[in-house]
Design a protein around this motif. Structure first.
Motif, mmCIF file in Angstrom:
data_model
loop_
_atom_site.group_PDB
_atom_site.id
_atom_site.type_symbol
_atom_site.label_atom_id
_atom_site.label_comp_id
_atom_site.label_asym_id
_atom_site.label_seq_id
_atom_site.Cartn_x
_atom_site.Cartn_y
_atom_site.Cartn_z
ATOM 1 N N ASP A 292 1.210 -1.881 4.593
ATOM 2 C CA ASP A 292 1.072 -0.440 4.412
ATOM 3 C C ASP A 292 2.451 0.190 4.532
ATOM 4 O O ASP A 292 3.078 0.133 5.598
ATOM 5 C CB ASP A 292 0.114 0.113 5.483
ATOM 6 C CG ASP A 292 -0.082 1.625 5.364
ATOM 7 O OD1 ASP A 292 0.652 2.260 4.573
ATOM 8 O OD2 ASP A 292 -0.957 2.156 6.063
ATOM 9 N N VAL B 246 0.864 -1.184 0.000
ATOM 10 C CA VAL B 246 0.000 0.000 0.000
ATOM 11 C C VAL B 246 0.899 1.233 0.000
ATOM 12 O O VAL B 246 1.735 1.408 0.894
ATOM 13 C CB VAL B 246 -0.964 -0.001 1.206
ATOM 14 C CG1 VAL B 246 -1.717 1.325 1.294
ATOM 15 C CG2 VAL B 246 -1.940 -1.172 1.098
ATOM 16 N N THR C 64 -4.217 6.365 -0.993
ATOM 17 C CA THR C 64 -3.261 5.254 -1.130
ATOM 18 C C THR C 64 -3.861 4.175 -2.026
ATOM 19 O O THR C 64 -5.082 4.117 -2.199
ATOM 20 C CB THR C 64 -2.968 4.616 0.241
ATOM 21 O OG1 THR C 64 -4.204 4.165 0.806
ATOM 22 C CG2 THR C 64 -2.291 5.594 1.180
#
Ligand code: AMP
Ligand code: MG
Length: 335
Positions: free
Chosen positions: A183, A98, A115
């Protein structure tokens, strides 16, 4: 709509799959994790159809599949050194990064988030189709939302026949559970979904302090079979004894029972009950590969209740138990 079945060995078929995708149609194809439901990632209307076909909430963003690492910078920006290291170490592979998206990515792909998840699948057919289409492919798992992800073309057909233009049949998926999601937009990277690229493997590349695991969020109806499912956790002999109790009770109550367990456990119980082995105890790769198949097997056999043998949450075991817990709606029996 009649859904076309394309064999992965059919070169013309793969070209057709790519041109269907490019023109805004939906095509499912194999990756090493699970089958993906692809749409042109630059075409908002095509992406909207993905949500419709799957019955997926618009609030649940999609990721983009790319053919090569070099395409990442076309759709994202601000890739940190740590993210670069992980991309180099694990791509192509079963991991979604991400990252901050560029404006070229339509809002509907990410539900307006700034994102976007990107992944380069380690699967020749998937990458060939994406390369031929020459666009990023928005591709969630090719199942009806809430159901187990599909690890074969048949499973895709079961869910999406008549709703999508084509399915490319590339046989069974080698990994069998969905990608790790990490992430990479903050200083400390966060694993949002565990997978076969484990926390330990990520930490080995960027250092232990640089990657954390997100607390599991309890979501309803994820990867769920039709029948209620219970997970048994504890010492193997205790699980086996308890399974035998459930089998006796099910016979008394005339219920159809399904059992998902290791070869070792299944060898110790009666032949009269419907079982699905996920492999040898401790063979994490086999268990990951068989889990969704097992869940769909019991849907096909219309059982009333499923009991599953839980496993150790070490390494890939964490990703497997994450899916099992969600499939069971967190019905966990600790022995
Ligand atoms: P699926 O493609 O069905 O495996 O689902 C993709 C998963 O990735 C979902 O759980 C999404 O919530 C998650 N995801 C996709 N994009 C993002 C993003 N930009 N930020 C956080 N999670 C994401
Ligand atoms: Mg999914």
């Amino acid at each position: 709509m009649k859904t076309k079945l394309i064999s992965s060995g059919d070169e013309e078929g793969l070209k057709l799959a790519a041109s269907l995708l490019k023109s805004g149609k939906l095509v499912a194809f194999p990756t090493e994790t699970v089958y993906g439901l692809g749409a042109n990632g630059f075409d908002s209307e095509a992406v909207a159809h993905v949500y419709c076909a799957k019955g997926r909430a618009l609030s649940n963003p999609l990721s983009l599949l790319l053919a090569d690492v070099s395409q990442i910078e076309k759709v994202v920006t601000d890739v940190s050194d740590k993210a670069k290291k992980l991309i180099k170490a694990f791509s192509p592979g079963p991991i979604t990064f991400v990252l901050k998206r560029k404006n070229i990515v339509p809002n509907i792909v990410t539900n307006g988030k700034d994102t976007v998840g990107v992944r380069i699948p380690d699967h020749e057919i998937a990458r060939k189709i994406i390369r031929l289409a020459d666009i990023p492919i928005a591709a969630p798992s090719a199942n009806t939302s809430g159901r187990p992800s599909p690890t074969s073309a048949v499973a895709v057909f079961d869910d999406l026949q008549g709703k999508i233009s084509a399915v490319v049949d590339g046989g069974d998926c080698a990994v069998g559970i969905d990608s790790t999601i990490i992430d990479c937009t903050q200083e400390v990277l966060t694993v949002l979904r565990p997978g076969v690229i484990t926390l330990e493997m990520l930490r080995q590349v960027v250092g232990a302090g640089s990657v954390q695991m997100k607390e599991d969020i309890i979501e309803e109806n994820h990867y769920a079979p039709s029948a209620p499912m219970f997970i048994l956790e504890g010492a193997p002999n205790k699980i086996e004894d308890e399974m035998k109790n459930y089998i006796r009770k099910a016979v008394d109550e005339k219920k159809r029972l399904g059992i998902i367990a290791s070869d070792e456990l299944i060898a110790g119980i009666s032949n009269d009950v419907l079982t699905y082995s996920y492999g040898n105890r401790g063979d994490m790769k086999a268990i990951a590969g068989n889990l969704y198949r097992a869940l769909r097997f019991f849907d096909d056999h219309k059982v009333d209740v499923i009991y599953a043998e839980g496993i150790d949450k070490m390494g890939i075991g964490l990703a497997i138990m994450n899916r099992m817990y969600k499939a069971s709606g967190y019905r966990i029996i600790t022995l």
